[in-house]
Write a protein that holds these residues in place. Sequence first.
Motif, short mmCIF file in Angstrom:
data_model
loop_
_atom_site.label_atom_id
_atom_site.label_comp_id
_atom_site.label_asym_id
_atom_site.label_seq_id
_atom_site.Cartn_x
_atom_site.Cartn_y
_atom_site.Cartn_z
N ALA A 1 12.81 7.41 -1.59
CA ALA A 1 13.67 7.25 -0.37
C ALA A 1 13.10 6.62 0.90
N ALA A 2 12.15 6.99 1.15
CA ALA A 2 11.43 6.29 2.21
C ALA A 2 11.07 4.70 1.95
N LEU A 3 10.70 4.50 0.88
CA LEU A 3 10.26 3.10 0.66
C LEU A 3 11.66 2.37 0.39
N SER A 4 12.80 2.91 -0.15
CA SER A 4 13.91 1.91 0.00
C SER A 4 14.39 1.79 1.44
N ARG A 5 14.31 2.67 2.40
CA ARG A 5 14.84 2.27 3.65
C ARG A 5 14.01 1.66 4.45
N ARG A 6 12.89 1.49 4.28
CA ARG A 6 11.70 0.78 4.94
C ARG A 6 11.86 1.12 6.35
N THR B 1 0.64 -1.23 -0.12
CA THR B 1 0.06 0.20 -0.06
C THR B 1 0.89 1.24 -0.04
N CYS B 2 1.90 1.08 0.65
CA CYS B 2 2.94 2.50 0.51
C CYS B 2 3.56 2.49 -0.86
N VAL B 3 3.75 1.48 -1.43
CA VAL B 3 4.27 1.66 -2.77
C VAL B 3 3.00 2.11 -3.94
N ALA B 4 1.89 1.75 -3.53
CA ALA B 4 0.94 2.34 -4.35
C ALA B 4 0.75 3.80 -4.02
N ALA B 5 0.81 4.16 -2.89
CA ALA B 5 1.04 5.62 -2.61
C ALA B 5 1.83 6.57 -3.49
N VAL B 6 3.06 5.86 -3.36
CA VAL B 6 4.20 6.69 -4.08
C VAL B 6 3.83 6.54 -5.28
N ALA B 7 3.35 5.32 -5.96
CA ALA B 7 2.71 5.56 -7.49
C ALA B 7 1.72 6.22 -7.81
#
Length: 127
Positions: free
Chosen positions: A101-106, A35-41
């Motif tokens: 960047a926030a996604l990559s750091r988890r 869902t976080c990936v969908a938010a960035v998308a």
Amino acid sequence: MTETMLPLLVVIPLFGGASALFGKALKSEKLAYFTCVAAVASTAFTGVILILLGRTIFDGGVLTYFLGGWPEPYGISFVLDGFSWVSALLIVVISLPIGIAALSRRLYGPPFFFFLLLLEAGMLSVC
């Protein structure tokens, strides 16, 4: 046709933020990350819409959309001209790398992405 795309600049980040907030309710960490990936998308999709609207703006046009069909003293009007297009593009260009960047750091969970997209939608609705 292109005037009807103006509210999408605000609605898409709001739905992306809502999807991230929905990820907080999920018990699975993988689904919450999705869902976080969908938010960035959704931020990237907002950028695509801005690029599509850019052709009209580069030709010197000004896009105006009256939300609900009400005139300006009573209703909400969205206006996109050259200056507001550049500022909206700057908002997307800054918030997209922040989300990636926030996604990559988890290290950041769904509430971070909810507030990031809420901030993005608020800034896009002003410009």
